[in-house]
Design an enzyme around this catalytic site. Structure first.
Site, PDB file in Angstrom:
ATOM      1  N   GLU A  27      61.788  51.338  46.793  1.00  0.00           N
ATOM      2  CA  GLU A  27      61.671  49.938  47.207  1.00  0.00           C
ATOM      3  C   GLU A  27      63.035  49.286  47.429  1.00  0.00           C
ATOM      4  OE1 GLU A  27      59.727  45.737  45.568  1.00  0.00           O
ATOM      5  OE2 GLU A  27      60.159  47.374  44.176  1.00  0.00           O
ATOM      6  N   GLU A  65      52.775  40.577  43.379  1.00  0.00           N
ATOM      7  CA  GLU A  65      53.876  40.599  42.415  1.00  0.00           C
ATOM      8  C   GLU A  65      54.612  39.256  42.475  1.00  0.00           C
ATOM      9  OE1 GLU A  65      57.091  43.891  40.918  1.00  0.00           O
ATOM     10  OE2 GLU A  65      57.349  43.125  42.948  1.00  0.00           O
TER      11      GLU A  65
END
Length: 262
Positions: free
Chosen positions: A143, A244
């Site tokens: 990521e 998130e």
């Protein structure tokens, strides 16, 4: 139709971690994700998932010493053995939890290390982890993270992460496209989603969302999420979308944005 997973490390802070599973299920979530589950026995987490009919979409491999500032081990030249132990631990949890997707954090740029040498360590460690993960039927994701929230993180740009995956050319290593991080670092979200969703040797293995610039609910801020959700559907993405974000107030009260998508 997009499928959303509640991130239990950030959502429902009004509850303990153990209580968050039931809270997410009560609000209509069918899946959850979280960052680091290792302070709880895997068997206990597995029971919480089963009791609440929840699928586990994603969690992270151990990041090293988080309290001392480490943000992953995969690119750190002096932590290779620790990285290997962390993958063993993560895969053991994944086996017990029935999880098929694992985020491996790269770590911070090391000021005393040559950037090319650190990149080679990263590639070698990812290849090592991917081989073990493939034997267990697990996919890895990496990521890019914005430098405002995590200064000096090794991966910051989508193209940088896609280049790593393309170079590795491993079927079980893809990019985690966090729309919030991408908006802060690059913008041009729709173009990048179109570009990267169809890549042959890399692609997008998981998506996460949050409002920008404050990382609250996705209906707050500068990103047009309804447009992006329709685009993600049109591009054929069928995985979970991890929520998130940090709720601005009560988590359940802030889920009005989700109701039309459930």
């Amino acid at each position: 139709m997009p499928r959303f997973a509640a991130n239990l490390s950030m959502m429902y802070p009004e509850f303990t971690f153990v209580e968050r599973f039931a809270a997410a299920a009560h609000d209509g979530f069918k899946a959850v994700e979280f960052q680091f589950p290792y302070e709880f026995p895997a068997a206990q987490i597995n029971t919480l998932l089963a009791d609440n009919n929840l699928t586990l979409a994603l969690f992270n491999a151990p990041p090293g010493n988080w309290a001392n500032g480490e943000r992953g081990l995969a690119s750190l030249p002096n932590r290779i053995n620790d990285f290997k132990h962390s993958i063993d631990q993560a895969l053991n949890y994944a086996h017990i939890l029935g999880n098929k997707k694992l985020h491996v954090m790269a770590g911070l740029i090391q000021p005393d290390s040559d950037s090319g040498a650190q990149r080679n360590v990263y590639l070698n460690n990812l290849a090592y982890a991917a081989e073990l993960a493939q034997q267990a039927g697990i996919n890895l994701v990496i990521e890019p993270i914005n430098t405002r929230d995590m200064p000096s993180y090794f991966l910051n740009q989508q193209e940088q992460a896609q280049a790593i995956c393309t170079e590795l050319a491993l079927p079980n290593v893809q990019v985690l496209f966090d729309i919030y991080h991408c908006q802060i670092m690059e913008g041009d979200l729709a173009t990048k989603l179109r570009r990267d969703m169809q890549r042959n040797n890399a692609g997008i293995g998981h998506i996460q969302i949050a409002g920008a610039p404050d990382r609250h609910e996705p209906d707050l801020g500068e990103i047009n999420y309804p447009y992006l959700f329709e685009l993600i559907d049109a591009l054929g993405y069928t995985g979970w979308i991890g929520c998130e974000y940090r709720p601005r107030n009560n988590t359940s009260a802030g889920l009005t944005w989700l109701k039309s998508w459930l």
